[in-house]
Design a protein around this motif. Sequence first.
Motif, mmCIF file in Angstrom:
data_model
loop_
_atom_site.group_PDB
_atom_site.id
_atom_site.type_symbol
_atom_site.label_atom_id
_atom_site.label_comp_id
_atom_site.label_asym_id
_atom_site.label_seq_id
_atom_site.Cartn_x
_atom_site.Cartn_y
_atom_site.Cartn_z
ATOM 1 N N GLU A 600 0.814 -1.226 0.000
ATOM 2 C CA GLU A 600 0.000 0.000 0.000
ATOM 3 C C GLU A 600 0.844 1.272 0.000
ATOM 4 O O GLU A 600 0.313 2.357 -0.206
ATOM 5 C CB GLU A 600 -0.904 0.030 1.257
ATOM 6 N N GLN A 601 2.150 1.154 0.253
ATOM 7 C CA GLN A 601 2.953 2.370 0.434
ATOM 8 C C GLN A 601 4.206 2.414 -0.439
ATOM 9 O O GLN A 601 5.110 3.186 -0.172
ATOM 10 C CB GLN A 601 3.350 2.505 1.912
ATOM 11 N N ALA A 602 4.248 1.600 -1.461
ATOM 12 C CA ALA A 602 5.427 1.613 -2.345
ATOM 13 C C ALA A 602 5.351 2.805 -3.297
ATOM 14 O O ALA A 602 4.295 3.103 -3.849
ATOM 15 C CB ALA A 602 5.503 0.312 -3.130
ATOM 16 N N LEU A 603 6.483 3.497 -3.457
ATOM 17 C CA LEU A 603 6.560 4.573 -4.456
ATOM 18 C C LEU A 603 7.106 3.954 -5.736
ATOM 19 O O LEU A 603 8.262 3.523 -5.792
ATOM 20 C CB LEU A 603 7.485 5.695 -3.978
ATOM 21 N N LEU A 604 6.260 3.871 -6.742
ATOM 22 C CA LEU A 604 6.618 3.208 -7.990
ATOM 23 C C LEU A 604 6.523 4.196 -9.139
ATOM 24 O O LEU A 604 6.161 5.362 -8.957
ATOM 25 C CB LEU A 604 5.688 2.006 -8.222
ATOM 26 N N ARG A 605 6.862 3.721 -10.333
ATOM 27 C CA ARG A 605 6.840 4.579 -11.518
ATOM 28 C C ARG A 605 6.141 3.819 -12.633
ATOM 29 O O ARG A 605 6.545 2.713 -12.999
ATOM 30 C CB ARG A 605 8.266 4.937 -11.915
ATOM 31 N N ARG A 606 5.057 4.386 -13.135
ATOM 32 C CA ARG A 606 4.289 3.724 -14.180
ATOM 33 C C ARG A 606 4.374 4.535 -15.475
ATOM 34 O O ARG A 606 4.620 5.737 -15.453
ATOM 35 C CB ARG A 606 2.822 3.559 -13.755
ATOM 36 N N HIS A 607 4.176 3.836 -16.565
ATOM 37 C CA HIS A 607 4.145 4.512 -17.862
ATOM 38 C C HIS A 607 2.877 4.089 -18.585
ATOM 39 O O HIS A 607 2.763 2.947 -19.036
ATOM 40 C CB HIS A 607 5.385 4.128 -18.688
ATOM 41 N N PRO A 608 1.869 4.996 -18.651
ATOM 42 C CA PRO A 608 0.611 4.621 -19.299
ATOM 43 C C PRO A 608 0.815 4.382 -20.793
ATOM 44 O O PRO A 608 1.749 4.917 -21.399
ATOM 45 C CB PRO A 608 -0.292 5.845 -19.078
ATOM 46 N N PRO A 609 -0.059 3.555 -21.409
ATOM 47 C CA PRO A 609 0.055 3.339 -22.853
ATOM 48 C C PRO A 609 -0.193 4.627 -23.627
ATOM 49 O O PRO A 609 -0.748 5.583 -23.082
ATOM 50 C CB PRO A 609 -1.017 2.294 -23.161
ATOM 51 N N PRO A 610 0.211 4.668 -24.903
ATOM 52 C CA PRO A 610 0.048 5.896 -25.702
ATOM 53 C C PRO A 610 -1.427 6.240 -25.903
ATOM 54 O O PRO A 610 -2.315 5.405 -25.699
ATOM 55 C CB PRO A 610 0.693 5.538 -27.048
ATOM 56 N N GLN A 611 -1.660 7.490 -26.324
ATOM 57 C CA GLN A 611 -3.032 7.916 -26.618
ATOM 58 C C GLN A 611 -3.535 7.151 -27.840
ATOM 59 O O GLN A 611 -2.920 7.188 -28.911
ATOM 60 C CB GLN A 611 -3.057 9.415 -26.894
ATOM 61 N N THR A 612 -4.653 6.477 -27.659
ATOM 62 C CA THR A 612 -5.121 5.542 -28.688
ATOM 63 C C THR A 612 -5.437 6.226 -30.009
ATOM 64 O O THR A 612 -5.067 5.733 -31.073
ATOM 65 C CB THR A 612 -6.367 4.791 -28.190
ATOM 66 N N ARG A 613 -6.116 7.383 -29.962
ATOM 67 C CA ARG A 613 -6.492 8.043 -31.214
ATOM 68 C C ARG A 613 -5.267 8.532 -31.974
ATOM 69 O O ARG A 613 -5.171 8.373 -33.188
ATOM 70 C CB ARG A 613 -7.437 9.213 -30.909
ATOM 71 N N MET A 614 -4.305 9.101 -31.251
ATOM 72 C CA MET A 614 -3.096 9.577 -31.923
ATOM 73 C C MET A 614 -2.329 8.409 -32.530
ATOM 74 O O MET A 614 -1.729 8.524 -33.600
ATOM 75 C CB MET A 614 -2.203 10.330 -30.942
ATOM 76 N N LEU A 615 -2.363 7.270 -31.840
ATOM 77 C CA LEU A 615 -1.657 6.094 -32.334
ATOM 78 C C LEU A 615 -2.308 5.554 -33.604
ATOM 79 O O LEU A 615 -1.621 5.204 -34.570
ATOM 80 C CB LEU A 615 -1.654 5.022 -31.231
ATOM 81 N N SER A 616 -3.647 5.511 -33.611
ATOM 82 C CA SER A 616 -4.328 5.009 -34.820
ATOM 83 C C SER A 616 -4.160 5.995 -35.974
ATOM 84 O O SER A 616 -4.045 5.595 -37.128
ATOM 85 C CB SER A 616 -5.800 4.715 -34.534
ATOM 86 N N ASP A 617 -4.127 7.303 -35.662
ATOM 87 C CA ASP A 617 -3.837 8.301 -36.704
ATOM 88 C C ASP A 617 -2.460 8.052 -37.316
ATOM 89 O O ASP A 617 -2.272 8.151 -38.530
ATOM 90 C CB ASP A 617 -3.869 9.722 -36.117
ATOM 91 N N LEU A 618 -1.489 7.748 -36.449
ATOM 92 C CA LEU A 618 -0.125 7.492 -36.917
ATOM 93 C C LEU A 618 -0.091 6.256 -37.804
ATOM 94 O O LEU A 618 0.544 6.248 -38.865
ATOM 95 C CB LEU A 618 0.806 7.313 -35.715
ATOM 96 N N GLU A 619 -0.803 5.213 -37.388
ATOM 97 C CA GLU A 619 -0.837 3.965 -38.162
ATOM 98 C C GLU A 619 -1.434 4.226 -39.550
ATOM 99 O O GLU A 619 -0.929 3.762 -40.571
ATOM 100 C CB GLU A 619 -1.653 2.916 -37.412
ATOM 101 N N GLU A 620 -2.518 5.017 -39.551
ATOM 102 C CA GLU A 620 -3.185 5.347 -40.819
ATOM 103 C C GLU A 620 -2.251 6.148 -41.728
ATOM 104 O O GLU A 620 -2.139 5.893 -42.928
ATOM 105 C CB GLU A 620 -4.441 6.175 -40.491
ATOM 106 N N PHE A 621 -1.544 7.121 -41.119
ATOM 107 C CA PHE A 621 -0.595 7.931 -41.882
ATOM 108 C C PHE A 621 0.506 7.052 -42.495
ATOM 109 O O PHE A 621 0.844 7.181 -43.671
ATOM 110 C CB PHE A 621 0.020 9.000 -40.975
ATOM 111 N N CYS A 622 1.068 6.143 -41.679
ATOM 112 C CA CYS A 622 2.145 5.269 -42.170
ATOM 113 C C CYS A 622 1.636 4.387 -43.311
ATOM 114 O O CYS A 622 2.351 4.147 -44.292
ATOM 115 C CB CYS A 622 2.689 4.406 -41.040
ATOM 116 N N ASP A 623 0.387 3.939 -43.188
ATOM 117 C CA ASP A 623 -0.226 3.121 -44.234
ATOM 118 C C ASP A 623 -0.299 3.906 -45.541
ATOM 119 O O ASP A 623 0.024 3.397 -46.615
ATOM 120 C CB ASP A 623 -1.623 2.688 -43.765
ATOM 121 N N GLN A 624 -0.715 5.186 -45.429
ATOM 122 C CA GLN A 624 -0.794 6.054 -46.624
ATOM 123 C C GLN A 624 0.581 6.240 -47.257
ATOM 124 O O GLN A 624 0.717 6.378 -48.467
ATOM 125 C CB GLN A 624 -1.353 7.430 -46.237
ATOM 126 N N MET A 625 1.621 6.261 -46.405
ATOM 127 C CA MET A 625 2.980 6.488 -46.911
ATOM 128 C C MET A 625 3.646 5.183 -47.358
ATOM 129 O O MET A 625 4.821 5.170 -47.715
ATOM 130 C CB MET A 625 3.847 7.145 -45.823
#
Length: 877
Positions: A600-625
């Motif tokens: 209950e008292q551990a100080l940890l460090r988390r990294h949330p996953p990327p923003q989903t919409r920006m990631l899908s936009d990037l995937e779509e852009f790469c597909d176009q390229m």
Amino acid sequence: MSHPDYRLNLGTPRGVSSVVGPHGVGASPGDKKSKNKSIRGKKKSIFETYMSKEDVSEGLKRGTLIQGVLRINPKKFHEAFIPSPDGDRDIFIDGVVARNRALNGDLVVVKLLPEEQWKVIKPESGDKETEGAYESDPPEELCGSHVLQPSPKGCNDSPDVIVEAQFDDSDAENGRGSTQNVLVDGVNKLSVCVHEKGKEDVGAPVTKDESTSVAQDTRALPEKSLQRSAKVVYIVEKKHSRAAMGFLKLLADKNSELFRKYALFSPSDHRVPRIYVPLKDCPQDFVTRPKDYASTLFICRIVDWKEDSSFALGQLAKSLGQAGEIEPETEGILTEYGVDFSDFSSEVLDCLPQGLPWTIPPEEFSKRRDLRKDCVFTIDPSTARDLDDALSCKPVADGIFEVGVHIADVSYFVPEGSELDKVAAERATSVYLVQKVVPMLPRLLCEELCSLNPMTDKLTFSVIWMLTPEGKILSEWFGRTIIHSCTKLSYDHAQSMIESPTRTVPETELPPIAPEHTSDEVHQAVLNLHRIAQELRKQRFLDGALRLDQLKLAFTLDHETGLPQGCHIYEYRDSNKLVEEFMLLANMAVAHKIHRAFPEQALLRRHPPPQTRMLSDLEEFCDQMGLPMDVSSASTINESLTKLFGDDKYSLARKEVLTNMCSRPMQMALYFCSGVLQDKAKFRHYALNVPLYTHFTSPIRRFADVMVHRLLAAALGYRELPDVAPSVLQKRADHCNDRRMASKRVQELSTSLFFAVMVKESGPLESEAMVLGVLSQAFDVLVLRYGVQKRIYCNALPLRSHHFQKVGKKPELTLVWEPEDMEQEPVQQVITIFSLVEVVLRAEDAALKYSAILKQPGTEGLLGPQDKACDEDNKQD
């Protein structure tokens, strides 16, 4: 540096007229000619009154209000955003009025506007500026961004000091490094109105191609083309310092009552409003000789911002000096970001050991494991003075190695609850500038008592493993220790040992080594660590880790003037990777240890996953390229980037651009208290792809690590567990996150400052660049030699014409160059994303401003003979 679209007649900021009505509302509290007075003679408010705390609390519970950190686009300061709680496209806040006096970084509560007022994004435009307010936020563990070590001025070994980078174990976390320029303005936004040469007209009419928030029947539009829009109704926490650097100006209307009482302060950062400051705060002769102060930088603090004024009220804090000079600009940056760079008080210094030279008390030897006879050494940048970590590696039976990571025992010198503890907790991090460091702890601790300097006994906290040559952990031990480092290796020393596995490195090429150990013994330990680190690294990436290495500048400074003489892209080599792997291993081991002991008292460090919409936009852009990118996990992103590109110059440049784009959806890594977050899945570290992570290895420069040391000490029975509620620990974690973010920004701005000074002093500078965004009248490039991003405007080039079109879904600009000789045919040049071009960086008249100019294809260059000599000098540096 003044605001291009605010005129001195105190006109309305963008967003005011559309909300308040047709009349201009920029007049200040006291302008008798204001047309916005009500019948009773009170001026009409520009901004809404904030909601009550009770209503806000209720709205957040019901889900009718949303809380988040406000980000204001640095290039288009009328655009602001808060993250969407569901990870979808950011929520858009349009204009100064909707922002309701909140500043960048503030924790705000917003209310969604009716759907017909949401921002409309033209579906085919791929308007990536809808999330455009990022200032390179990814975690450092992702990126191999390094703490740039300041160069000691006046050191005798060399007139030119190369500022080197030190491994920051948070670098590997974020999946990406810090970028020089804080914003890519959209991968393929279609249109920007450009009128004045090389400047966007922020207030220009919106063209058909541009995304817009016009009122129309949004029901007929596909959901993807709408971006939820909101207005700020409450400021939970004013995280922005409310301090800004900028310039003083006289008010335009000399006959107004205001003119006799106030001057106008114009911040350099356009995201901060213009501010009225009392004339009594200004220099005595400012009113009679305003031009004498035209290039003087001042610091101003906002003290109030009333509902009926477009401008804030402020107090002039101090005069910094001339704009464009390194020290005044640096002090301004530190003040704006709330960095405490004052001297430590006598109360703090009284907490330090008084009898010097200090020696380890005899009782400590009975409490600690004595490792002084072991071959222990440090590997750091050559200029580093705060040595947090040391390594050891000795073979034991059957090819097994005993490997130790030994970290300075800072918590021994920082008693909990002391004045020293309070100041360190408040500072939370050392701040690394190009030319100096603002330390978290007094220098006696940073550079002497805690620092693991060679040939002296030092108190440490160690993690020691039994490892196979493949990096498999057979056992691990945690405990307090005493070491005696036998030598201080630089990354260069370690690298030369790695590159010469069979050759004895001459002692003349090495630092002094304690007589109890030989250079061969150190060399062999480095080689063994390197081989194990290679295995650990290989396994980490097989297990799904992600790393987005970005170009990072290191400078060579003149030790007399402190000015940059040259710069180069910092090279991340095997010696850096060696240190990184063992720091990551130690951090992960400690994370598991403290979480098992104190769930209950551990100080940890988390990294949330990327923003989903920006990631899908990037995937779509790469597909176009035509670039197949799998963005389904950290692992697949890493694989895609690794497999897509070859080793030729063009492929490597393209990889840099794509890495840059991949970094944009990444979120920040955050400290948190394990007892506050209920969902264990959210503990994960996305970039490292591990379930638990923390920071343990840099307590001299990060307060989070000091807190982790105290937790580890309690887990091992050295002390009682600090009696701190999880909610209090979370507040401390939040503060560490805030200060870490500010420190990162300051470091980026310091790098940008030195680079701008270098362009002025040593420029013009030539470089190849790759196009990373194409607009209708301009395009963005990544300048490959220096890692900076710049926008090139068509109307700043000697063109006969230019034409924008989309070929399929790819944006394309055709430039027709004006021939130098009338008999020649005009040269056509097609600019698309990933085009490789030649650019020249040239200083402008305004302080610290420089522009990128495209070289015409087939020309020898834009540099004259003198310019070329400067550029050649810089190449050699």
